[in-house]
Design an enzyme around this catalytic site. Structure first.
Site, PDB file in Angstrom:
ATOM      1  N   HIS A 238       3.106   4.160   0.162  1.00  0.00           N
ATOM      2  CA  HIS A 238       3.659   4.286  -1.200  1.00  0.00           C
ATOM      3  C   HIS A 238       4.848   5.250  -1.227  1.00  0.00           C
ATOM      4  O   HIS A 238       4.991   6.042  -2.158  1.00  0.00           O
ATOM      5  CB  HIS A 238       2.560   4.774  -2.154  1.00  0.00           C
ATOM      6  CG  HIS A 238       1.532   3.718  -2.472  1.00  0.00           C
ATOM      7  ND1 HIS A 238       1.669   2.811  -3.492  1.00  0.00           N
ATOM      8  CD2 HIS A 238       0.350   3.423  -1.890  1.00  0.00           C
ATOM      9  CE1 HIS A 238       0.614   1.991  -3.533  1.00  0.00           C
ATOM     10  NE2 HIS A 238      -0.207   2.346  -2.556  1.00  0.00           N
ATOM     11  N   ASP A 301      -3.599   6.457   0.004  1.00  0.00           N
ATOM     12  CA  ASP A 301      -4.108   5.098  -0.236  1.00  0.00           C
ATOM     13  C   ASP A 301      -3.185   4.023   0.331  1.00  0.00           C
ATOM     14  O   ASP A 301      -1.979   4.211   0.427  1.00  0.00           O
ATOM     15  CB  ASP A 301      -4.280   4.871  -1.752  1.00  0.00           C
ATOM     16  CG  ASP A 301      -2.946   4.956  -2.480  1.00  0.00           C
ATOM     17  OD1 ASP A 301      -2.267   5.993  -2.341  1.00  0.00           O
ATOM     18  OD2 ASP A 301      -2.588   3.985  -3.163  1.00  0.00           O
ATOM     19  N   GLU A 302      -3.806   2.888   0.677  1.00  0.00           N
ATOM     20  CA  GLU A 302      -3.114   1.642   1.025  1.00  0.00           C
ATOM     21  C   GLU A 302      -1.996   1.866   2.039  1.00  0.00           C
ATOM     22  O   GLU A 302      -0.906   1.312   1.902  1.00  0.00           O
ATOM     23  CB  GLU A 302      -2.567   0.995  -0.260  1.00  0.00           C
ATOM     24  CG  GLU A 302      -3.696   0.610  -1.199  1.00  0.00           C
ATOM     25  CD  GLU A 302      -3.201  -0.030  -2.488  1.00  0.00           C
ATOM     26  OE1 GLU A 302      -2.192   0.458  -3.030  1.00  0.00           O
ATOM     27  OE2 GLU A 302      -3.817  -1.003  -2.949  1.00  0.00           O
ATOM     28  N   ALA A 303      -2.280   2.648   3.091  1.00  0.00           N
ATOM     29  CA  ALA A 303      -1.257   2.894   4.123  1.00  0.00           C
ATOM     30  C   ALA A 303      -1.321   1.760   5.140  1.00  0.00           C
ATOM     31  O   ALA A 303      -1.556   1.961   6.332  1.00  0.00           O
ATOM     32  CB  ALA A 303      -1.499   4.245   4.789  1.00  0.00           C
ATOM     33  N   HIS A 304      -1.125   0.534   4.636  1.00  0.00           N
ATOM     34  CA  HIS A 304      -1.334  -0.651   5.483  1.00  0.00           C
ATOM     35  C   HIS A 304      -0.289  -0.755   6.596  1.00  0.00           C
ATOM     36  O   HIS A 304      -0.463  -1.501   7.553  1.00  0.00           O
ATOM     37  CB  HIS A 304      -1.301  -1.915   4.616  1.00  0.00           C
ATOM     38  CG  HIS A 304      -2.298  -1.904   3.493  1.00  0.00           C
ATOM     39  ND1 HIS A 304      -3.555  -1.332   3.603  1.00  0.00           N
ATOM     40  CD2 HIS A 304      -2.221  -2.362   2.213  1.00  0.00           C
ATOM     41  CE1 HIS A 304      -4.200  -1.449   2.458  1.00  0.00           C
ATOM     42  NE2 HIS A 304      -3.416  -2.072   1.597  1.00  0.00           N
TER      43      HIS A 304
END
Ligand code: IFG
Length: 489
Positions: A238, A301-304
């Site tokens: 993000h 979060d969401e560190a894809h």
């Protein structure tokens, strides 16, 4: 005395006994403060500031007189038992006057919020029904989150939110200050973050950023309403707004463009570059210096697009930086996999996370289950605003759950409290913010404050209905859910 004033209190007090008589506020009424109690004086001044314009009465604030006089409001620490804690209070009508007893500012402040709800919403007579209330919160963390990164919200709009949070005894406002679409706080050592990263927004959203002075103004305003500001810089994912602002932060040295879409998980800081940690250290250092509260939220979060090993390395160094700043680390539940330290706070949001693992590592939990309190979720299929990837969340869905029963292996002592996030990919102005937050946030406030036993939707929905005129009098643009028999008085 219409019953609404007894039976529309939200959050529901621990103990309420109806008593005879009333305390009538008149032009002779005074607000009296026990000598020497600065907290009580601060709360009394706040109360006077709210009641004078409402009632048109002078309501002078004075040092406490010896004898209690009818029609007066008293603030005193005498008789406030230790079971009240910092945030608890006792509120009672005695010989026609009203007495608020507490041990700290928050207690006096919350007594004022209950007193406000015992008075009529908009018109006189300004009578407080005979009552004895003893009240204190179940959880210490009772909050909401405003995502100002996807779409920016002004200082005045955030102050409006703080006022509404305070009215329901919520005591945390988490500000999501950075994301792919925007960077919203000036950092002197990296000015382009705000100047460039703050110039974008999600499609249809608002650009902008808080200067340091504005952020400090918000922190002070929050503090004067017993609310602690919790700033979040989301890392390492993000981060497109930061990467777009400084080419040297990027793995290939090339800055991407600003992003206006709604996708997540495509950006990451370069965990192998030393400049990344100078960036993080500078940013969190300046933010910590600006923030009176003890918390720094580092996202996670969401560190894809971050490899698992890189993520663990990165988060370990971030934890060192936060510890050196003397702050308490908060992170979304993905940080569990990076290894936690005792005292870390983990914000549980996903359905398939492992809170027991977090507790085993000495962390405490902030419950934000996406299927219950992600208030950017639509109420129902007909709701134009919001998203529906987690669930459709009607007023009852946001109320009928308990933070300690979401996961079987989590106990009362593991849970610090509850927080309802509002993500703003589709919420771009104050009216839309209020529509999505209210009335669901009132239920969250009750879950955070009131005892678990005895709480039921059947009883709450009638109390919420009676509370409707109060929301209307406050000018709140709230959703008239068909689940609630609203009293359109
Ligand atoms: N998940 C993302 C948010 C936001 C949300 C919208 C978290 C922790 C979906 N991360 O929730 O940035 O996009 O509902």
């Amino acid at each position: 005395m219409n019953k609404a004033q007894y039976e529309s209190l939200i959050p529901k007090p621990v103990l309420l006994e109806k008593r005879g008589g009333v305390c009538s506020l008149t032009p002779e009424s005074r607000i009296c403060v026990q000598a020497g109690s600065t907290w009580a004086l601060q709360a009394a001044e706040y109360l006077a500031g709210r009641l004078r314009p409402l009632t048109g009465l002078p309501l002078p604030v004075e040092e406490a007189a010896q004898a209690f006089e009818p029609g007066c409001i008293y603030f005193t620490a005498q008789g406030a038992g230790t079971e009240l804690g910092e945030e608890g209070y006792q509120l009672s009508t005695e010989e026609g006057c009203l007495i608020i007893r507490a041990r700290g500012f928050a207690g006096f402040f919350y007594g004022c919020q209950t007193l406000r709800q015992l008075l009529p919403p908009a018109e006189g007579p300004w009578e407080i029904p005979g009552v004895f209330i003893e009240d204190y919160p179940r959880f210490p963390w009772r909050g909401s989150m405003l995502d100002v990164a996807r779409s920016f919200f002004t200082v005045d709009e955030v102050k409006r939110l703080l006022d509404l949070l305070a009215a329901y005894k919520l005591n945390r406002l988490h500000l999501h200050l950075s994301d792919d679409q925007g960077w919203r706080i000036m950092i002197d050592s990296w000015p382009n973050l705000a100047l460039h990263g703050g110039s974008g927004a999600v499609e249809g959203g608002r650009a902008g950023f808080f200067t340091k002075a504005e952020y400090q103004e918000l922190a002070a305003y929050a503090q004067s309403r017993a609310i602690t500001l919790v700033p979040e810089i989301d890392l390492p994912g993000h981060t497109n707004a930061a990467l777009a602002s400084y080419p040297e932060l990027n793995r290939d040295g090339v800055a991407p463009g600003l992003y206006r879409g709604m996708k997540v998980g495509f950006s990451t800081l370069a965990a192998e570059k030393e400049i990344t940690y100078k960036f993080v250290s500078d940013v969190l250092g300046e933010l910590a210096a600006l923030t009176p509260g003890p918390y720094l939220h580092v996202g996670g979060d969401e560190a894809h697009s971050t490899k698992d090993e890189e993520y663990r390395l990165f988060m370990g160094r971030v934890q060192d930086i936060v510890a050196e700043l003397g702050k308490t680390l908060v992170g979304w539940d993905e940080i569990i996999q990076a290894g936690l330290r005792p005292g870390d706070l983990v914000q549980i949001w996903r359905k398939d996370t492992r809170p027991r693992e977090a507790v085993r590592q000495g962390a405490k939990l902030i419950m934000s289950p996406c299927t219950r309190v992600y208030l950017d979720m639509k109420y129902g299929p007909e709701t134009e605003l919001g998203q529906d990837w987690a669930a459709l969340i009607e007023v009852e869905d946001a109320y009928s759950w308990d933070p300690v029963s979401v996961y079987p292996d989590v106990g009362e002592e593991d849970v610090l409290g509850v927080e309802a996030p509002l993500w703003t990919e589709t919420i771009h102005n104050l009216g839309d913010m209020e529509y999505m937050l209210f009335p669901r946030l009132l239920g969250v406030a009750e879950i955070g404050w009131s005892p678990r036993q005895g709480r039921s939707w059947e009883e709450y929905r009638l109390r919420l209905a009676a509370h409707g005129p109060r929301l209307r009098a406050a000018g709140v643009n709230f959703y008239r859910s068909g689940q609630v028999p609203w009293e359109e008085r």
